[in-house]
Motif scaffolding. Structure first.
Motif: not given
Length: 290
Positions: A62-68
């Motif tokens: 999720i963090e690699r995808n950019g997060g919230i």
């Protein structure tokens, strides 16, 4: 990269990450949104089954995808004028058709009446279309990860329940929020909790309008048109069990919009998860009322 402490409750699968770029292509924004939703659901599922290793791995993804923050930036791109966004334009149009508010260029319809109180859940921007009616609509905006000082950082499921009608709302906007809740029971709980924040209808001689209160609900179209466990008749039955009656609805290529009025009568009827249809490429979106 530092990772902030995760939100609890419905936000448990939403770790934040680095600040995104201001502008992205529509294809990239769609990919970010789809990937974030998928990973968030997988993260909650891993936590439920106690698989901490998998949960940590998914949180990293999720963090690699950019997060919230990146997810919210992608959502804001969808609200840009050049992409036909901002669902509150449709809400305003329906409120005007119901003669609850007036057109911007024809003065205030409500005249001496107090402003309608509107709670916008999952607010991304304080400058959307509904913000252009300050004399008729007073906005309260909340979001799990607010990016603007005028939007309160808050989870609806943890918001203090109103102690009186003065603390309740005439309009609640739930645009692309229910689909973010990771499980069917949680979605039902959210809809039921919404009723506790609506101001009960009053008579002709009272200060609040006889039309309403309103719930504006927006979902991705596949949640209703391509789910094994939910279709529009079942959605309307679930809403009816909670005291909601459909006034308007509209479907676009990607979204479905509904405006409901609420009669103040919430039944104790349950609505379970039952397969209604099954075809290849269908999703499993559902709503369960306990």
């Amino acid at each position: 990269m530092s990772v902030k402490k995760r939100q609890k409750s419905l936000a448990s699968g939403r770790p934040p990450a680095s600040r995104p770029k201001e502008r992205m292509t529509s294809e990239r924004s769609r990919t970010i949104i789809r990937t974030h939703h998928t990973l968030q659901k997988e993260h909650v599922a891993a936590l439920k089954r106690g698989d901490t290793a998998a949960a940590l791995e998914i949180a990293t993804a999720i963090e690699r995808n950019g997060g919230i923050k990146t997810y919210q930036a992608a959502s804001k791109q969808g609200q840009a004028k050049d992409r036909g966004g901002d669902s509150s334009k449709i809400l305003i149009n329906w409120l005007q058709q119901s003669k609850v508010i007036g057109a911007k260029d024809h003065g205030h319809y409500r005249k001496e009446k107090p402003s309608l109180q509107c709670l916008e859940v999952g607010a991304l921007s304080p400058s959307n279309e509904i913000s252009k009616f300050p004399g008729e609509i007073h906005m309260t905006r909340i979001d799990l990860n607010s990016q603007d000082p005028s939007i309160e950082k808050q989870d609806l499921m943890e918001r203090r329940l109103p102690a009186s009608d003065e603390e309740r709302f005439d309009i609640i906007s739930l645009s692309l929020v229910l689909n973010y809740v990771p499980d069917a029971t949680g979605r039902g709980d959210m809809l039921r909790r919404i009723t506790k924040f609506l101001r009960p209808i009053k008579g002709e001689n009272e200060v609040t309008p006889t039309i309403g209160p309103f719930l504006f609900l927006v979902l991705p179209l596949p949640c209703v048109d391509n789910s094994r466990y939910l279709d529009e008749p079942l959605l309307l039955q679930i809403m009816s069990n909670l005291g909601f009656t459909k006034q308007y609805n509209k479907k676009s290529l990607k979204l479905c919009y509904y405006l409901f009025t609420w009669n103040g009568k919430v039944t104790t009827r349950k609505s379970g998860k039952k397969k209604l249809r099954d075809k290849p490429a269908m999703n499993n979106f559902s709503i369960v009322l306990q």
